[in-house]
Design an enzyme around this catalytic site. Structure first.
Site, PDB file in Angstrom:
ATOM      1  N   SER A  23      45.641  44.363  56.639  1.00  0.00           N
ATOM      2  CA  SER A  23      45.960  44.830  55.283  1.00  0.00           C
ATOM      3  C   SER A  23      45.383  46.195  54.939  1.00  0.00           C
ATOM      4  O   SER A  23      45.785  46.803  53.955  1.00  0.00           O
ATOM      5  CB  SER A  23      45.466  43.818  54.244  1.00  0.00           C
ATOM      6  OG  SER A  23      44.074  43.609  54.406  1.00  0.00           O
ATOM      7  N   ASP A 314      40.429  45.162  45.004  1.00  0.00           N
ATOM      8  CA  ASP A 314      40.345  43.716  44.796  1.00  0.00           C
ATOM      9  C   ASP A 314      39.221  43.183  45.680  1.00  0.00           C
ATOM     10  O   ASP A 314      38.447  43.972  46.225  1.00  0.00           O
ATOM     11  CB  ASP A 314      41.702  43.020  45.026  1.00  0.00           C
ATOM     12  CG  ASP A 314      42.146  43.024  46.489  1.00  0.00           C
ATOM     13  OD1 ASP A 314      41.317  43.329  47.381  1.00  0.00           O
ATOM     14  OD2 ASP A 314      43.330  42.721  46.747  1.00  0.00           O
ATOM     15  N   HIS A 317      39.817  44.663  49.339  1.00  0.00           N
ATOM     16  CA  HIS A 317      40.491  45.931  49.624  1.00  0.00           C
ATOM     17  C   HIS A 317      39.997  47.047  48.711  1.00  0.00           C
ATOM     18  O   HIS A 317      39.407  46.787  47.672  1.00  0.00           O
ATOM     19  CB  HIS A 317      42.005  45.750  49.478  1.00  0.00           C
ATOM     20  CG  HIS A 317      42.532  44.615  50.292  1.00  0.00           C
ATOM     21  ND1 HIS A 317      42.808  43.375  49.749  1.00  0.00           N
ATOM     22  CD2 HIS A 317      42.773  44.511  51.617  1.00  0.00           C
ATOM     23  CE1 HIS A 317      43.217  42.566  50.712  1.00  0.00           C
ATOM     24  NE2 HIS A 317      43.197  43.221  51.854  1.00  0.00           N
TER      25      HIS A 317
END
Length: 339
Positions: A23, A314, A317
Site C-alpha cells: 500500500s 491513517d 499510512h
C-alpha cells in the site's frame, strides 16, 4: 501502424517505471479485485487533498512513485488492473495494498508479490511483441523497478491473530520473506531487468496501527514488530549487496525509509509538521484504529483539519506531505545507498 507512431513520440532511450509491492506504492489495483475495505482506499476522505476524489491510494494525496514519476518527467503510472487497453511503454504499477512477499500474507485479499511478477511477465511479453526481443530486452535493462514489500508479512500475524510466528523463529521467518524477494528479483533479471530501487521497512512497532495492538502498552512501541522489521532491513541490505556481486550489470538503490520516517516522528516541527505520532484520520489512541472513511469494521473515525500538519494520514499510512519529503530525499539520493 499505430505502434510505429507510438515509438516516434517516445524518446529514443526512454526509461519505463515498474512498481511492485504494497500500500505504500499501490495506485489503485485493489479497486479492481474482490477484497475487503480494509485493503481498499477508494472512498472519501482518501484522495481529498490532491486528486479531490478517492483514487485507491492510501493517502490524502500522492504517493512516493507519483513524485518520482513527476521528477523523471513521466505521467502518473497507472495501476495494472485499471480497465481499458493501455500502452505500457512508460511502465505500470503492480503494487497491491496488503500484499506481502509470502503468499500466506492476507491470502485471498491481495495480489501477492509472485502474482505481481506474473503480471510483469505479461507486460514483458507485450514489449517483446511490440518491439521485438532485442529492443524489448534493451528497454527492460533501462527500466527502473521500484519495490516496497515486507511490512504486511510482519504486521499481518499480529493484525489477524495468526499463529504463523509460533512456527518459526524470527530469523527463519525473515529468511522466507527475503527468499521470495530474491526469487522475484531473479525473475525480473532473467527478463533483462537491471535497475532496482528498494524502500526499507519503517519502525513497524511505532506506527499508530501497531502501537494500539498491545493494550496496556501505554502507547509505547510494539517491540516484537519493530524487531522483525529491523532484522528484515539488515537482511535486505545484505541481499542487495550480495546480488550486486553475483549478477552482472545489477544496479540498485536502497532508500532508508526507516530512519527518515523516525526523524519525522520524533522531531516533527523540524520538518514542518505539528504531529508525528497520531494519525490524521482514524479513531482510538493515536487514531491507531484503521477506520478512516467509516467503511471498515469499525465505523467511527475522526478526521483532522490540516493533513499537511501530520506525518501519518491513517493508522498505517503517511500523508502526501510526508511522502513528498521522502520522495525528495530518494530522488536527491541524500540518504539512500546507491550502486
Amino acid at each position: 501502424g499505430e505502434s510505429k507512431e507510438q515509438q516516434h513520440q517516445l524518446p529514443k532511450k526512454h526509461v519505463p517505471f515498474f512498481i511492485f509491492g504494497d500500500s505504500i506504492l499501490d495506485a489503485g489495483n485493489n479497486n479492481y479485485i474482490n477484497t475487503s475495505t480494509l485493503d481498499q482506499a477508494n472512498f472519501w476522505p482518501y484522495g481529498l487533498t490532491f486528486f479531490n476524489y478517492p483514487t485507491g491510494r492510501f493517502s490524502d494525496g500522492r504517493l512516493i512513485p507519483d513524485f518520482i514519476a513527476k521528477y523523471a518527467k513521466l505521467p502518473l503510472i497507472p495501476p495494472f488492473l485499471q480497465p481499458g487497453f493501455r500502452q505500457y511503454y512508460l511502465g505500470v504499477n503492480f503494487a497491491s495494498a496488503g500484499a506481502g512477499a509470502l503468499v500466506e500474507t492476507f491470502q485471498g485479499f491481495v495480489i501477492d508479490l509472485k502474482t505481481q511478477l506474473r503480471y510483469y511477465y505479461k507486460v514483458d511479453s507485450w514489449f517483446r511483441h511490440k518491439l521485438g526481443n532485442d529492443e524489448a530486452k534493451a528497454t527492460m535493462s533501462r527500466a527502473v523497478h521500484l519495490f516496497s514489500i515486507g511490512t504486511n508479512d510482519y504486521a499481518s500475524p499480529f493484525l489477524t491473530n495468526s499463529t504463523i510466528l509460533n512456527n518459526y523463529n524470527k530469523s527463519t521467518y525473515v529468511g522466507m520473506v527475503i527468499g521470495n524477494i530474491t526469487t522475484v528479483i531473479n525473475g525480473i533479471y532473467k527478463r533483462g531487468g537491471r535497475k532496482f530501487a528498494f524502500i526499507n521497512l519503517p519502525d513497524l512497532g511505532c506506527v499508530p496501527g501497531m502501537r494500539v495492538i498491545k493494550s496496556g502498552n501505554n502507547g509505547s512501541c510494539f517491540e516484537e514488530a519493530t524487531r522483525l522489521a529491523s532484522l528484515h532491513n539488515k537482511a535486505l541490505s545484505k541481499l542487495l549487496y550480495e546480488l550486486e556481486k553475483q549478477l552482472k550489470g545489477f544496479k540498485y538503490s536502497l532508500f532508508d525509509l526507516n530512519s527518515n520516517l523516525r526523524q519525522r516522528m520524533e522531531h516533527p516541527s523540524k520538518y514542518g509538521f505539528k504531529e508525528g505520532e497520531t494519525a490524521c484520520c482514524g479513531t482510538g489512541e493515536y487514531r491507531g484504529v484503521l477506520s478512516c472513511g467509516g467503511k471498515r469494521p469499525v465505523k467511527e473515525f475522526q478526521l483532522c483539519k490540516h493533513p499537511q500538519k501530520y506525518v501519518f494520514w491513517d493508522s498505517l499510512h503517511l500523508t502526501e506531505r510526508t511522502y513528498k519529503q521522502l520522495a525528495d530525499q530518494m530522488w536527491g539520493g541524500a540518504t539512500s545507498d546507491s550502486h
